[in-house]
Design a protein around this motif. Sequence first.
Motif, mmCIF file in Angstrom:
data_model
loop_
_atom_site.group_PDB
_atom_site.id
_atom_site.type_symbol
_atom_site.label_atom_id
_atom_site.label_comp_id
_atom_site.label_asym_id
_atom_site.label_seq_id
_atom_site.Cartn_x
_atom_site.Cartn_y
_atom_site.Cartn_z
ATOM 1 N N ARG A 50 -7.220 11.387 -23.235
ATOM 2 C CA ARG A 50 -6.239 10.325 -22.999
ATOM 3 C C ARG A 50 -6.924 9.066 -22.490
ATOM 4 N N LEU A 51 -6.469 7.916 -22.970
ATOM 5 C CA LEU A 51 -6.963 6.626 -22.463
ATOM 6 C C LEU A 51 -6.021 6.132 -21.372
ATOM 7 N N ILE A 52 -6.572 5.873 -20.204
ATOM 8 C CA ILE A 52 -5.772 5.360 -19.086
ATOM 9 C C ILE A 52 -6.032 3.871 -18.943
ATOM 10 N N TRP A 53 -4.956 3.100 -19.147
ATOM 11 C CA TRP A 53 -5.021 1.645 -19.039
ATOM 12 C C TRP A 53 -4.532 1.222 -17.659
ATOM 13 N N LEU A 54 -4.709 -0.049 -17.369
ATOM 14 C CA LEU A 54 -4.204 -0.593 -16.108
ATOM 15 C C LEU A 54 -2.702 -0.383 -15.992
ATOM 16 N N LYS A 55 -1.974 -0.505 -17.108
ATOM 17 C CA LYS A 55 -0.520 -0.330 -17.084
ATOM 18 C C LYS A 55 -0.113 1.122 -16.803
ATOM 19 N N SER A 56 -1.061 2.051 -16.948
ATOM 20 C CA SER A 56 -0.758 3.468 -16.691
ATOM 21 C C SER A 56 -0.673 3.788 -15.209
ATOM 22 N N ILE A 57 -1.093 2.837 -14.352
ATOM 23 C CA ILE A 57 -1.129 3.067 -12.900
ATOM 24 C C ILE A 57 0.009 2.290 -12.253
ATOM 25 N N GLY A 58 0.831 2.993 -11.499
ATOM 26 C CA GLY A 58 1.935 2.348 -10.802
ATOM 27 C C GLY A 58 1.482 1.672 -9.526
ATOM 28 N N ARG A 59 2.350 0.820 -8.980
ATOM 29 C CA ARG A 59 2.048 0.160 -7.710
ATOM 30 C C ARG A 59 1.928 1.161 -6.563
ATOM 31 N N ASP A 60 2.545 2.341 -6.758
ATOM 32 C CA ASP A 60 2.472 3.369 -5.724
ATOM 33 C C ASP A 60 1.209 4.216 -5.842
ATOM 34 N N GLY A 61 0.326 3.879 -6.806
ATOM 35 C CA GLY A 61 -0.918 4.617 -6.950
ATOM 36 C C GLY A 61 -0.805 5.890 -7.751
ATOM 37 N N VAL A 62 0.297 6.053 -8.455
ATOM 38 C CA VAL A 62 0.503 7.259 -9.260
ATOM 39 C C VAL A 62 0.167 6.943 -10.720
ATOM 40 N N ILE A 63 -0.652 7.807 -11.321
ATOM 41 C CA ILE A 63 -0.960 7.673 -12.745
ATOM 42 C C ILE A 63 0.193 8.277 -13.530
ATOM 43 N N LEU A 90 -9.695 1.606 -9.896
ATOM 44 C CA LEU A 90 -9.367 0.322 -9.261
ATOM 45 C C LEU A 90 -9.294 -0.759 -10.317
ATOM 46 N N SER A 91 -8.250 -1.584 -10.268
ATOM 47 C CA SER A 91 -8.099 -2.654 -11.256
ATOM 48 C C SER A 91 -9.151 -3.734 -11.038
ATOM 49 N N SER A 92 -9.787 -4.150 -12.122
ATOM 50 C CA SER A 92 -10.742 -5.263 -12.034
ATOM 51 C C SER A 92 -10.051 -6.583 -12.333
ATOM 52 N N VAL A 93 -8.942 -6.536 -13.079
ATOM 53 C CA VAL A 93 -8.082 -7.706 -13.282
ATOM 54 C C VAL A 93 -6.888 -7.533 -12.353
ATOM 55 N N ILE A 94 -6.622 -8.564 -11.542
ATOM 56 C CA ILE A 94 -5.659 -8.400 -10.453
ATOM 57 C C ILE A 94 -4.473 -9.329 -10.652
ATOM 58 N N PHE A 95 -3.286 -8.740 -10.661
ATOM 59 C CA PHE A 95 -2.021 -9.479 -10.670
ATOM 60 C C PHE A 95 -1.295 -9.108 -9.386
ATOM 61 N N GLY A 96 -1.148 -10.060 -8.465
ATOM 62 C CA GLY A 96 -0.571 -9.718 -7.158
ATOM 63 C C GLY A 96 -1.607 -9.003 -6.316
ATOM 64 N N ARG A 97 -1.367 -7.739 -6.039
ATOM 65 C CA ARG A 97 -2.339 -6.923 -5.300
ATOM 66 C C ARG A 97 -3.064 -5.987 -6.260
ATOM 67 N N PRO A 98 -4.275 -5.538 -5.888
ATOM 68 C CA PRO A 98 -4.993 -4.603 -6.759
ATOM 69 C C PRO A 98 -4.236 -3.282 -6.890
ATOM 70 N N LYS A 99 -4.420 -2.626 -8.021
ATOM 71 C CA LYS A 99 -3.911 -1.263 -8.207
ATOM 72 C C LYS A 99 -5.066 -0.294 -7.978
ATOM 73 N N ALA A 100 -4.768 0.828 -7.342
ATOM 74 C CA ALA A 100 -5.780 1.862 -7.119
ATOM 75 C C ALA A 100 -5.102 3.217 -7.175
ATOM 76 N N ALA A 101 -5.792 4.198 -7.753
ATOM 77 C CA ALA A 101 -5.201 5.530 -7.908
ATOM 78 C C ALA A 101 -6.285 6.583 -7.802
ATOM 79 N N LEU A 102 -5.900 7.745 -7.295
ATOM 80 C CA LEU A 102 -6.793 8.895 -7.201
ATOM 81 C C LEU A 102 -6.563 9.786 -8.417
ATOM 82 N N VAL A 103 -7.636 10.114 -9.121
ATOM 83 C CA VAL A 103 -7.535 10.961 -10.309
ATOM 84 C C VAL A 103 -7.364 12.423 -9.866
ATOM 85 N N GLN A 104 -6.323 13.059 -10.412
ATOM 86 C CA GLN A 104 -6.061 14.469 -10.117
ATOM 87 C C GLN A 104 -6.453 15.330 -11.324
ATOM 88 N N GLU A 105 -6.591 16.620 -11.073
ATOM 89 C CA GLU A 105 -6.945 17.549 -12.154
ATOM 90 C C GLU A 105 -5.930 17.466 -13.295
#
Length: 517
Positions: A50-63, A90-105
């Motif tokens: 699966r390809l995970i894009w920036l849009k795949s990550i929510g503001r709450d940090g959930v993929i 971690l988002s390298s392009v930032i709109f508002g605040r950065p997005k960040a998420a922890l990858v789970q199994e």
Amino acid sequence: MSSTNRQHEELLSADRLPFESVFSTVLSGWAFDRRAADGACGPADSGAVRLIWLKSIGRDGVISEPDSEVDDWRSDTPERLHLRAGDILLSSVIFGRPKAALVQEADLPAVAVRSLFVLRPAKPLSAEHARLILAFLRSDTVRDLATRTSGQQRLRLSQLKALELPNEDKALSAALADLAAAGQRLGEMAAEAGAVAESVFDRSTSPEEARQLIISTGRLTRLRSLAAAQLDDPGFIIRTRYPYPIALRWRNVEVQTGADGQDGAQAKEYAAVIRAAETLLGYSALLTTALAHEAGITCKAIKAFKGKITTGMGGPGFGDWQRILQQIGSAEGMSDFPPEHPLHELSTLLADEEAEEACQSLGTKRNSRAHGREDLPAVSVSKLNEAHDGLRFLIDRARFLADLQLLDVTHVVWDRHDESDTITLRRLMGDHPVVPTENMRHAGPGRIAASLYLADRDQRLHPLSPFLTCEKCEGCATLSLFHADKEQGVLLQTSLDHGHFYPYRADERALRAVGLR
């Protein structure tokens, strides 16, 4: 930067870690050619990633969950870019605040694409530490590093590697986890309400049937909303979430406030405000004294309080409580306690000029009333309002007391196999002494006895007896909180919640053990 963010930064700045000591590898997202159709595949195909894009990550940090109709899947992804559980995106392009998420199994197999950095820890991060780092990476501090390039805010790899990250702090992490859990619960309630509204016309119903369906299926949702709305009322929070003595005194204030127009109502309201202020300070000071004794520290005001009980003719009063709360913050040894210790919050109650002024004003009013220097029926509206304002100000500053649970432990059973106690208790929180009993397992250091305890945010239990005890009052048979007192040299026990007192009945050896006899 807002004051909240500045406080956040000051909190984290005390203990930082170089970025490269936490993350050994930083990868940029896969910049693949979308026109290359050879590697495109479906999620069920062999080798599909699966390809995970920036849009795949929510503001709450959930993929987001994989979606075969929305997501892209490829079989030609470079092996070196495959994500691992524990990686941080971690988002390298930032709109508002950065997005960040922890990858789970459950997110694997996957690769991050284009506008994402992949941060790979040098060693596995604990859940608490990962939570702190994610919160930091989403902060204004990281956002402000980004530079505008081609109309976009971009974070460079060099800027990222220059960051200093927060060190592990279990107390702060637990607070963030509680906040996230509360937000998730509220989100679930909102989704439930939406689902009820959307399902009304899923079946063939008349408007009357649809209305009844909404009323019946949405009843719990409406009740939750009404309960949540009450939390915007400070009085409701005090009555339901503050420790029993304070909550009860506040309820009395509200009752007297609502009795406007009755004979002597203004005088009774004024008296209720003064008593509530004294109970607030007395309870807070007695907690402070018990916690200080447990921790092996003291201050002049605590010694003076003990001296009144041991050798004095009269007991402690408003001024004694005030001085204990003012002095504990500078007591020797306070700086050695972890930041989550309850004494730190208690030391902030009267820690600035505005709080001291409010306390001093209430103390003066209390002493004038106690010494007969005030004609209560003639209490002016301005003086009553001034007392009300002072009480509200102090009781709002003491909101941390709602998190410090007052527990009356009534029964203890030791399990020698688990080496833990099963304790039966009553939570004395809110304005009523009759509360249900519940059981709790305690495996902390030290054995627990049937007594009164303070449970901090980490559910550590701190003994309060004999500084505070819980028992039925001889005068009114109500479960009450008592403290040792003195009048004309006679040792008494006085209730914090309703003021009844009588000769001390408990074992005085406990008082001697803590320097109160």
